[in-house]
Write a protein that holds these residues in place. Structure first.
Motif, mmCIF file in Angstrom:
data_model
loop_
_atom_site.group_PDB
_atom_site.id
_atom_site.type_symbol
_atom_site.label_atom_id
_atom_site.label_comp_id
_atom_site.label_asym_id
_atom_site.label_seq_id
_atom_site.Cartn_x
_atom_site.Cartn_y
_atom_site.Cartn_z
ATOM 1 N N ARG A 1 -0.893 1.800 8.329
ATOM 2 C CA ARG A 1 -2.381 1.993 9.058
ATOM 3 C C ARG A 1 -1.872 3.383 10.141
ATOM 4 O O ARG A 1 -2.121 3.695 11.348
ATOM 5 C CB ARG A 1 -3.215 1.150 9.387
ATOM 6 C CG ARG A 1 -3.824 0.860 8.000
ATOM 7 C CD ARG A 1 -4.359 -0.412 8.461
ATOM 8 N NE ARG A 1 -5.317 -0.028 8.689
ATOM 9 C CZ ARG A 1 -6.489 0.030 9.048
ATOM 10 N NH1 ARG A 1 -6.724 -0.131 7.390
ATOM 11 N NH2 ARG A 1 -8.365 -0.005 9.789
ATOM 12 N N ALA A 2 -0.972 2.080 11.296
ATOM 13 C CA ALA A 2 -0.052 2.663 12.498
ATOM 14 C C ALA A 2 0.706 3.991 12.444
ATOM 15 O O ALA A 2 0.283 5.293 13.029
ATOM 16 C CB ALA A 2 0.169 1.931 13.490
ATOM 17 N N PRO B 1 -7.296 3.448 1.599
ATOM 18 C CA PRO B 1 -6.251 2.595 2.958
ATOM 19 C C PRO B 1 -7.480 1.319 2.664
ATOM 20 O O PRO B 1 -5.974 0.469 2.462
ATOM 21 C CB PRO B 1 -6.585 2.915 4.468
ATOM 22 C CG PRO B 1 -7.816 3.585 4.266
ATOM 23 C CD PRO B 1 -7.745 4.784 3.489
ATOM 24 N N ALA B 2 -7.936 0.791 2.187
ATOM 25 C CA ALA B 2 -8.731 -0.431 2.333
ATOM 26 C C ALA B 2 -8.404 -1.186 1.000
ATOM 27 O O ALA B 2 -8.669 -2.521 0.977
ATOM 28 C CB ALA B 2 -10.085 -0.619 2.900
ATOM 29 N N GLY C 1 0.658 -1.104 0.036
ATOM 30 C CA GLY C 1 0.170 0.061 0.053
ATOM 31 C C GLY C 1 0.748 1.492 0.018
ATOM 32 O O GLY C 1 1.876 1.344 -0.495
ATOM 33 N N THR C 2 -0.112 2.336 0.529
ATOM 34 C CA THR C 2 0.711 3.439 0.431
ATOM 35 C C THR C 2 1.575 3.757 1.876
ATOM 36 O O THR C 2 1.740 3.592 2.440
ATOM 37 C CB THR C 2 -0.036 5.040 0.788
ATOM 38 O OG1 THR C 2 -1.025 4.879 -0.214
ATOM 39 C CG2 THR C 2 0.622 6.264 0.375
ATOM 40 N N ARG C 3 3.311 4.024 1.194
ATOM 41 C CA ARG C 3 4.610 4.516 2.011
ATOM 42 C C ARG C 3 3.976 5.801 2.758
ATOM 43 O O ARG C 3 5.069 6.524 3.067
ATOM 44 C CB ARG C 3 5.810 4.273 1.109
ATOM 45 C CG ARG C 3 5.810 2.817 0.191
ATOM 46 C CD ARG C 3 7.264 2.827 -0.348
ATOM 47 N NE ARG C 3 8.500 3.480 0.732
ATOM 48 C CZ ARG C 3 9.365 2.981 0.139
ATOM 49 N NH1 ARG C 3 9.781 2.983 -0.524
ATOM 50 N NH2 ARG C 3 10.172 2.641 1.708
ATOM 51 N N THR C 4 3.019 5.415 3.966
ATOM 52 C CA THR C 4 2.652 6.417 4.559
ATOM 53 C C THR C 4 3.624 6.783 5.752
ATOM 54 O O THR C 4 3.824 8.144 6.192
ATOM 55 C CB THR C 4 1.575 6.018 5.653
ATOM 56 O OG1 THR C 4 2.181 4.923 6.223
ATOM 57 C CG2 THR C 4 0.316 5.704 4.837
ATOM 58 N N GLU C 5 5.065 5.807 5.703
ATOM 59 C CA GLU C 5 6.427 5.973 6.702
ATOM 60 C C GLU C 5 7.198 7.430 6.346
ATOM 61 O O GLU C 5 8.024 8.220 7.090
ATOM 62 C CB GLU C 5 7.204 5.495 7.209
ATOM 63 C CG GLU C 5 7.668 4.472 6.103
ATOM 64 C CD GLU C 5 7.286 4.088 4.904
ATOM 65 O OE1 GLU C 5 7.489 3.351 3.769
ATOM 66 O OE2 GLU C 5 5.641 3.742 5.082
ATOM 67 N N ALA D 1 -3.229 -2.341 -3.958
ATOM 68 C CA ALA D 1 -3.295 -2.811 -2.411
ATOM 69 C C ALA D 1 -4.216 -2.449 -0.956
ATOM 70 O O ALA D 1 -4.333 -1.426 -1.337
ATOM 71 C CB ALA D 1 -1.883 -2.243 -2.726
ATOM 72 N N ALA D 2 -4.053 -2.709 -0.190
ATOM 73 C CA ALA D 2 -4.722 -2.348 1.041
ATOM 74 C C ALA D 2 -3.596 -2.274 2.106
ATOM 75 O O ALA D 2 -1.918 -2.703 1.838
ATOM 76 C CB ALA D 2 -4.964 -3.751 1.922
ATOM 77 N N LEU D 3 -3.022 -1.190 2.536
ATOM 78 C CA LEU D 3 -2.516 -0.613 3.641
ATOM 79 C C LEU D 3 -2.174 -1.685 4.496
ATOM 80 O O LEU D 3 -2.963 -1.531 5.300
ATOM 81 C CB LEU D 3 -3.048 0.868 4.400
ATOM 82 C CG LEU D 3 -2.080 1.055 5.159
ATOM 83 C CD1 LEU D 3 -0.223 1.906 3.792
ATOM 84 C CD2 LEU D 3 -3.075 2.813 5.130
ATOM 85 N N HIS D 4 -1.050 -1.679 4.777
ATOM 86 C CA HIS D 4 -0.439 -2.332 5.629
ATOM 87 C C HIS D 4 -1.067 -2.232 6.782
ATOM 88 O O HIS D 4 -1.023 -0.811 7.478
ATOM 89 C CB HIS D 4 1.127 -2.931 5.361
ATOM 90 C CG HIS D 4 1.825 -3.837 6.415
ATOM 91 N ND1 HIS D 4 1.863 -3.517 7.524
ATOM 92 C CD2 HIS D 4 2.175 -5.105 5.997
ATOM 93 C CE1 HIS D 4 2.701 -4.582 8.233
ATOM 94 N NE2 HIS D 4 2.706 -5.531 7.209
#
Length: 510
Positions: A306-307, A291-292, A268-272, A299-302
């Motif tokens: 998510r955290a 995210p879903a 999923g999206t590399r939110t880090e 892709a579903a967000l890992h």
């Protein structure tokens, strides 16, 4: 322009039936089924005949249209009934009208006048409508539950209070906000107090409101903080996913917000990347994510990511815009709850009925952090842009009666069968293509063999009557080209058309 309203030479107009009938301006009247006529010419009968002929010529009176009775039209026009009857009779004789005993007078079913096709360099090519729509994001409109929706509408209309037909609350009808709060809490894990739910006319309307709110916050921060704060305000931005819909980005940039891209991989999206804050990801106010089921990669967000995005929002005072556009359609995995449940004060949950029911309903909703409710309502303005009150009440009844849940479960099974048939067919007929992003949603990503290219496949599909999209069409402008792939939607075709669409797709793929 002045026309004479002289009496006809035949003397059939009674004297004084129209006061001052000599030398008058043309009179515009509305007759029958709101038909606007301007009577012109040397006499009333001639003027009426000319007006009716012109209405047929320009298409305002279409073949088969029933005209008012001679008595009704005469009363509307303020002329003698015999004048109307004679005009009708003459137009029947000329072939403009047709009269049958018991069915009145109608516009004759004449061939429409032919228009000359444009020639020379001004001529435009005639576009053919694709036989099959395999674009992503479209549901099966033929499966709209008309009977159940009509039954819900009848119950809702019967029970509706009188004040439901007024302008009402800018957040939307409380009946629908309450029904949505219960449904979203139960099925998506959303903390959805009805007071935090705001209804809007589609997802883009909701995103536009949020863009206005973010832009206004940026401006007010600059006004309070002086020159240094204003300089910082210019750099404000909403991070978006590196693949997504360009008109969503346009809504944000139209409000004066930058839209730097977050990379996407199989998790999923590399939110880090938000925490690192490198390059264009500095000064981020908010992030727009799916995210879903990431659109369009699937892709579903890992869970770790998510955290991470929630931690970023808490630490940076940022906002998460969660687009849960098709979170209800999952197939091979356990339900993934909404991101909003992790922190309702940092996440704006945005949902819509466009995939579960139909986009034409223009029904969408936002579940807002408490602090944002007033700002969003203010952004709506004095006249709230909300869907029809009757549509809101109908959807509320549709959800509360359980019909919505039954429909979603039925469509989930139908779309899963199509997804399985797509995967099986491609494995047999296009084994060199890899299918991904199929755990949920209404589309799949078909990765093409090296050297194939998206454009030749899209052009070949068009020749087969297929409307297809390439993955590159969703790429953020700042992102370098990646893999060649097709985004194949399996939701739009009806059940009867699906087999033909799938067969045509298999003929196209290498």
């Amino acid at each position: 322009m002045t026309d004479s309203w002289a009496n006809e030479a035949s003397g059939e107009e009674p004297a004084g039936e129209r006061a001052g009938s000599g030398n008058r301006q043309p009179t515009a009247v509305t007759v029958g089924a709101d038909l606007h006529l301007e009577l012109r010419g040397p006499g009333l009968r001639t003027g009426l005949m000319d007006a009716l002929r012109e209405a047929v010529r320009n298409g305002r009176l279409t073949p088969g249209t029933r005209l008012p009775s001679s008595r009704t039209l005469a009363a509307d026009l303020g002329i003698a009934r015999n004048t109307v009857a004679d005009a009708y009779a003459e137009l029947v004789a000329e072939g403009w009208l047709a009269a049958r005993q018991g069915s009145g007078t109608r516009v004759a079913r004449r061939a429409a006048p032919r228009t000359r096709a444009p020639s020379g360099p001004q001529a435009l090519p005639v576009s053919r409508r694709p036989a099959h729509n395999l674009r992503a994001g479209s549901p099966d409109l033929g499966s709209f539950p008309r009977g159940e929706w009509l039954a819900a509408a009848r119950r809702a209309l019967t029970a509706a209070p009188h004040e439901a037909f007024d302008y009402g609350d800018q957040r939307g009808r409380v009946e629908l906000r309450t029904a949505l709060a219960d449904y979203l809490a139960r099925t998506r894990g959303v903390y959805a107090d009805p007071e935090r739910v705001v209804l809007c006319s589609g997802f883009v309307h909701g995103l536009t409101l949020m863009a206005q709110v973010l832009a206004a916050r940026r401006g007010s921060a600059g006004a309070r903080g002086g020159a240094r704060a204003r300089a910082r305000a210019v750099a404000r931005a909403v991070a978006v996913e590196s693949y997504g819909l360009d008109f969503h980005r346009s809504v944000l940039t139209g409000a004066g917000l930058r839209t730097p891209a977050l990379a996407i991989d199989e998790f999923g999206t590399r939110t880090e990347e938000l925490t690192a804050g490198r390059g264009g990801l500095r000064g981020i106010d908010a992030v727009l994510v799916t995210p879903a089921h990431q659109f369009p990669t699937g892709a579903a967000l890992h869970p770790d990511r998510r955290a991470a995005v929630v931690d970023w929002a808490r630490g940076a005072g940022g906002l998460i815009l969660e687009d849960d556009y098709d979170g209800e359609f999952r197939y091979d995995r356990q339900p993934v709850g909404a991101l909003q449940g992790l922190d309702p004060e940092r996440v704006v949950y945005m949902g819509t009925a466009s995939k579960s029911l139909a986009p034409g309903l223009r029904l969408a909703w936002m579940v807002l952090p408490k602090v944002l409710v007033g700002e969003v309502i203010e952004a709506k303005g004095e006249v709230a842009a909300v869907p029809s009150a009757m549509d809101q009440l109908t959807l509320a009844e549709f959800i509360s009666s359980g019909a919505y849940g039954r429909h979603v479960r039925s469509m989930r099974l139908r779309y899963r069968r199509r997804r399985d048939q797509l995967v099986e067919a491609l494995a047999e007929h296009a084994p060199e293509s890899r299918v991904t992003g199929i755990a949920a949603g209404l589309h799949a990503v078909v990765e093409l063999p090296p050297g194939t290219g998206e454009r030749p496949m899209i052009d070949a599909a068009a020749r087969q009557g297929l409307a297809l999209q390439g993955l590159s069409g969703f790429r953020h402008p700042s992102v370098p080209p990646g893999r060649d792939a097709l985004v194949v939607g399996y939701g739009a075709p009806t059940d009867s058309a699906w087999a033909g669409a799938l067969a045509a797709l298999c003929r196209v793929l290498p």
